[in-house]
Design an enzyme around this catalytic site. Structure first.
Site, PDB file in Angstrom:
ATOM      1  N   CYS A 105       0.875  -1.177   0.000  1.00  0.00           N
ATOM      2  CA  CYS A 105       0.000   0.000   0.000  1.00  0.00           C
ATOM      3  C   CYS A 105       0.913   1.229   0.000  1.00  0.00           C
ATOM      4  O   CYS A 105       2.131   1.095   0.159  1.00  0.00           O
ATOM      5  CB  CYS A 105      -0.859  -0.010   1.256  1.00  0.00           C
ATOM      6  N   HIS A 147       4.944  -5.809   8.400  1.00  0.00           N
ATOM      7  CA  HIS A 147       4.619  -7.161   8.880  1.00  0.00           C
ATOM      8  C   HIS A 147       4.844  -8.184   7.781  1.00  0.00           C
ATOM      9  O   HIS A 147       3.892  -8.731   7.226  1.00  0.00           O
ATOM     10  CB  HIS A 147       3.165  -7.215   9.354  1.00  0.00           C
ATOM     11  N   CYS A 199       2.756   5.776   8.757  1.00  0.00           N
ATOM     12  CA  CYS A 199       1.861   6.061   7.618  1.00  0.00           C
ATOM     13  C   CYS A 199       0.999   7.288   7.935  1.00  0.00           C
ATOM     14  O   CYS A 199       0.507   7.428   9.065  1.00  0.00           O
ATOM     15  CB  CYS A 199       0.973   4.848   7.376  1.00  0.00           C
ATOM     16  N   HIS A 223      -1.568  -4.622  19.297  1.00  0.00           N
ATOM     17  CA  HIS A 223      -0.972  -4.202  18.019  1.00  0.00           C
ATOM     18  C   HIS A 223      -0.210  -2.887  18.234  1.00  0.00           C
ATOM     19  O   HIS A 223      -0.708  -1.983  18.928  1.00  0.00           O
ATOM     20  CB  HIS A 223      -2.077  -4.019  16.973  1.00  0.00           C
ATOM     21  N   GLU A 225       0.235  -0.364  16.421  1.00  0.00           N
ATOM     22  CA  GLU A 225      -0.531   0.835  16.009  1.00  0.00           C
ATOM     23  C   GLU A 225      -1.504   1.239  17.110  1.00  0.00           C
ATOM     24  O   GLU A 225      -1.632   2.426  17.439  1.00  0.00           O
ATOM     25  CB  GLU A 225      -1.301   0.545  14.718  1.00  0.00           C
ATOM     26  N   THR A 282      -6.404   1.086  11.746  1.00  0.00           N
ATOM     27  CA  THR A 282      -6.527   1.245  10.286  1.00  0.00           C
ATOM     28  C   THR A 282      -6.829  -0.061   9.569  1.00  0.00           C
ATOM     29  O   THR A 282      -7.474  -0.070   8.521  1.00  0.00           O
ATOM     30  CB  THR A 282      -5.222   1.830   9.696  1.00  0.00           C
ATOM     31  N   SER A 308       0.708 -10.478   9.456  1.00  0.00           N
ATOM     32  CA  SER A 308       0.107  -9.268   8.885  1.00  0.00           C
ATOM     33  C   SER A 308      -1.410  -9.275   9.092  1.00  0.00           C
ATOM     34  O   SER A 308      -2.123 -10.151   8.600  1.00  0.00           O
ATOM     35  CB  SER A 308       0.438  -9.186   7.390  1.00  0.00           C
ATOM     36  N   SER A 309      -1.868  -8.260   9.826  1.00  0.00           N
ATOM     37  CA  SER A 309      -3.292  -8.158  10.156  1.00  0.00           C
ATOM     38  C   SER A 309      -4.151  -8.067   8.900  1.00  0.00           C
ATOM     39  O   SER A 309      -5.151  -8.749   8.766  1.00  0.00           O
ATOM     40  CB  SER A 309      -3.486  -6.933  11.037  1.00  0.00           C
ATOM     41  N   SER A 337       1.563  -5.459   2.998  1.00  0.00           N
ATOM     42  CA  SER A 337       3.002  -5.466   3.272  1.00  0.00           C
ATOM     43  C   SER A 337       3.723  -6.572   2.501  1.00  0.00           C
ATOM     44  O   SER A 337       4.815  -6.992   2.881  1.00  0.00           O
ATOM     45  CB  SER A 337       3.226  -5.612   4.776  1.00  0.00           C
TER      46      SER A 337
END
Ligand code: SF4
Length: 745
Positions: free
Chosen positions: A12, A41, A99, A133, A135, A176, A232-233, A275
């Site tokens: 992304c 991730h 980000c 997490h 974030e 996010t 990776s979520s 990712s």
């Protein structure tokens, strides 16, 4: 085998930006590079970084770094605030690769806290996300004064509700990369439970778009391959979404591809987490297409991304809506950023008007490869579309409707569908010198009368529309108007020669002589501006579009009224209204004055009428004669007096009487002189009216009879001799004088 590659597979813009910043630093080779936690991730990617000398460290190692030789990278999903402070204090240079979407959530938390602090309001944050997490930890650390509760889904929210304070405002946010369906379920639950809520849908558009795209491909596929790190979520969310529609496998790299499942006749869908590097997707695709020569990975990848240029109009999908910008998936690697200022000319509530998933057409303005974004504008697209509408309206003469948005020097600005038009004051329909302020905020209809394509400016006119509307009304009126038709209208204006009456968009004129049976000095004696009066059409001229109206009617004609009130021989009390050398005029009924000849004022000789009566006196008279033909009335005071005195002298001195009468008979010449000005009155009126510009043709018509008046008077004078009264010399009275009475009328 048919392979469908998601056009939203791979890095992304947030990850791409972080990786590119890192690559630049590696290529400089001037410092040792550390990442505070894994930069993305993806285990394989992180391993490759390690091999290139980029080491992932924990926060406990910050103080051991050297400001002279080292450089630290903050990962895409950010770090807690205190870590940033520690980095600043350590003096070690660092690159914040957080980000921009994550930073926005930090900003929301800070500004909500600030607002609550200023207003003294009590608030609580609820953050939808994974409590461990990075974030989420970073977002939680931004809240200093108010509590943040992290819920992983609607079930957690229900648990929180049991202890939550209901009477304070709850601010809802999301990690996010959290699932859209969980967010929607939480919003519904929160709305049900909390009376005061604010929702910030901060789920990254990338996540939503990828999930939607994955579902679309999975629906058409027999097998879905999701490439990405196990931790990776967003990759995990893709797997969950695709699983609902077909068999789905989650692999980290090509080596994990389940070859035993692949068959020639099947359709295989491929997607990848945000990712996942392109190189890994390529590897997977190459493996799958080893025996499938239809299309190479590059071709598929190129096929999946569109190429767009600056200035191009592109239709994309809204992925995220923030307070000051909208993110748009344009089907390219770059994320479209639509700033609030490029949405429309006027300020708009973005969250209210735009939603993730909405289709939107924008103009590509500026690429930012470093950030993986492209700035776009909706306003410019609307403006282009609007301009073609403007020119169409100009060419066709169409009537547009818009709102007055500003009153400026020399006119007003009207906005219609994002296009602004200038209307000069003289074309607003407001009378010269009038205030334009009352127009502010109103809806007006207008026509475009001038366009400047180079400056995209348009001039419009309200007056033009009003003119047309007036013409339509006039045409409709003239299609049905006829002589004798009765209308009720409003008196619009008054001049010396008559009154103009609005009959419903069309004006007609009542001449002063048509206003009353009495002679008027001014129309204002009968009507005033604003009066509603009933009139009838006396004459029309379709060519000049002039209408003459009548106001006085036979029903109010005093000559009709008097018929029922007085007969010759009746006695009446009257008021003296005028004196002349040959007699006095007295009002018998309103509109009809009768003449009391000098010889009828008394039973003795009178030198001048003023010796007997004065204006305003009320006297008793006998109605001697009412001549309907000549419209004259003769009255006598003498007839009601004793006759003896006059009988005797009459017999004894007939000669005397004759002598006395003689001058009276001669009086006409004198009277004629006196009356002349009265007779000339119409001519004078005509003189007065001539200079009046508005004086319509009708006036001329109306005046004509007035000019003829003298002739009529001449005729009127003769019948006066017919006023007979036994024993009275009235018959011989200066018949010529009588017309004066008529003149008065
Ligand atoms: Fe940023 Fe979204 Fe990518 Fe996360 S998924 S790094 S929020 S762009």
């Amino acid at each position: 085998m048919k392979i469908l590659l998601s056009r939203h597979a791979g890095f992304c813009f947030g990850v791409r930006r972080a990786v590119e910043l890192l690559e630049q630093a590696i290529s400089r080779k001037d410092r040792r590079i550390f990442t505070l936690g894994h930069i993305i991730h993806n285990e394989d990617f992180n391993e490759s970084l390690e091999k290139r000398g980029v080491r992932c460290i924990g926060e406990e190692e910050i103080e051991s770094l050297s400001p002279e030789t080292d450089l630290v990278f903050i990962r895409t999903h950010g770090v807690p605030r205190d870590l940033v402070l520690r980095l600043e204090e350590s003096g070690v240079p660092f690159v914040d690769a957080t980000c921009p979407n994550v930073k926005k959530i930090h900003d929301i938390v800070k500004s909500e806290e600030e607002l609550a602090r200023e207003s003294g309001e009590e608030i609580a944050f609820v953050l939808l996300g994974d409590p461990v997490h990075p974030e989420v930890l970073g977002i939680v650390s931004e809240a200093k004064r108010y509590p943040v509760t992290v819920v992983n889904g609607p079930e957690d929210l229900i648990t929180y509700e049991e202890t939550a304070q209901k009477n304070i405002r709850h601010v809802f946010l999301s990690q996010t990369t959290h699932s859209l369906s969980a967010w929607e379920a939480c919003v519904a639950e929160a709305r049900r439970f909390f009376p005061d809520t604010t929702f910030y849908d901060t789920i990254c558009g990338v996540t939503g778009t990828r999930q939607r795209d994955a579902v679309q491909i999975a629906r058409q596929s027999d097998l879905m391959v999701v490439v990405g790190g196990k931790s990776s979520s967003n990759t995990q969310k893709l797997v969950s979404a695709a699983k609902e529609f077909c068999q789905t496998v989650h692999i980290r790299k090509a080596a994990e591809l389940p070859r035993e499942l692949l068959r020639k006749e099947m359709t295989v869908g491929v997607t990848a987490g945000a990712s996942t590097p392109d190189s890994m997707i390529k590897e997977v695709m190459d493996t799958m297409t080893e025996n499938n020569q239809e299309m190479s990975f590059e071709e598929m990848l190129n096929e999946s991304f569109r190429t767009i240029r600056t200035g191009e109009e592109v239709t994309g999908t809204v992925t995220s809506v923030f307070a000051n910008e909208i993110h748009v998936d344009l089907g390219i690697k770059h994320t479209g950023i639509l700033p609030a200022s490029e949405v429309a000319d006027s300020e708009q509530d973005l969250a209210e008007n735009f939603h993730p998933g909405d289709e939107i057409t924008v103009l590509v303005q500026k690429f930012n490869d470093a950030e993986g974004t492209v700035q776009v504008s909706k306003k410019r697209v609307d403006s282009r579309a609007n301009w073609s509408k403007v020119t169409e309206a100009y060419e066709s003469g169409a009537v547009l409707t818009g709102k007055v948005t500003a009153v400026i020097k020399g006119g007003i600005l009207v906005t219609e569908e994002n296009q602004t038009y200038f209307i000069p004051a003289s074309l607003t329909g407001v009378p010269k010198g009038g205030s334009l302020d009352p127009l502010m905020g109103t809806e007006v209809s207008f026509k475009v009368i001038e366009v400047d394509p180079s400056r995209k400016r348009a001039v419009a006119s309200i007056r033009e529309v009003l003119k047309e509307q007036r013409k339509e009304i006039e045409d409709a009126f003239w299609a049905q108007v006829a002589v004798d038709q009765v209308y009720t209208g409003k008196v619009k204006s008054i001049t010396s020669y008559g009154a103009f009456v609005d009959l419903g968009g069309v004006d007609g004129m009542v001449h002063i002589t048509e206003l009353s049976w009495k002679k008027l000095k001014s129309p204002a004696e009968v009507v005033k501006v604003g009066d509603e009066i009933t009139v009838y059409v006396k004459g029309i001229d379709p060519e000049t579009r002039k209408i003459s109206l009548g106001y006085k009617t036979e029903a109010t004609n005093p000559w009709n009224l008097i018929r029922d009130q007085y007969q010759p021989g009746d006695v009446a009390t009257v008021k003296i209204v005028g004196l002349t050398s040959f007699g006095a005029f007295a009002e018998l009924i309103p509109g009809i004055d009768g003449l009391i000849h000098i010889s009828q004022l008394s039973n003795h000789k009178v030198a001048t009428p003023a010796d007997v009566v004065k204006v305003g006196d009320e006297v008793q008279v006998e109605v001697v004669d009412i001549n309907y033909e000549t419209r004259r009335v003769s009255l006598s005071m003498r007839a009601l007096m004793e006759d003896e005195e006059e009988e005797a002298p009459a017999e004894e001195a007939p000669a005397e009487e004759a002598k006395e009468e003689a001058p009276v008979e001669e009086a006409p010449a004198e009277e004629a002189k006196e009356e002349a000005p009265v007779e000339e009155a119409p001519a004078e009126e005509a003189k007065e009216e001539a200079p009046v510009e508005e004086a319509p043709a009708e006036e001329a018509k109306e005046e004509a009879p007035a000019e003829e008046a003298p002739a009529e008077e001449a005729v009127k004078k003769a019948p006066a001799k017919r006023t007979r009264k036994k024993k009275e010399p009235v018959e011989e009275a200066p018949a010529e004088e009588a017309p004066a009475a008529e003149e008065k009328e």
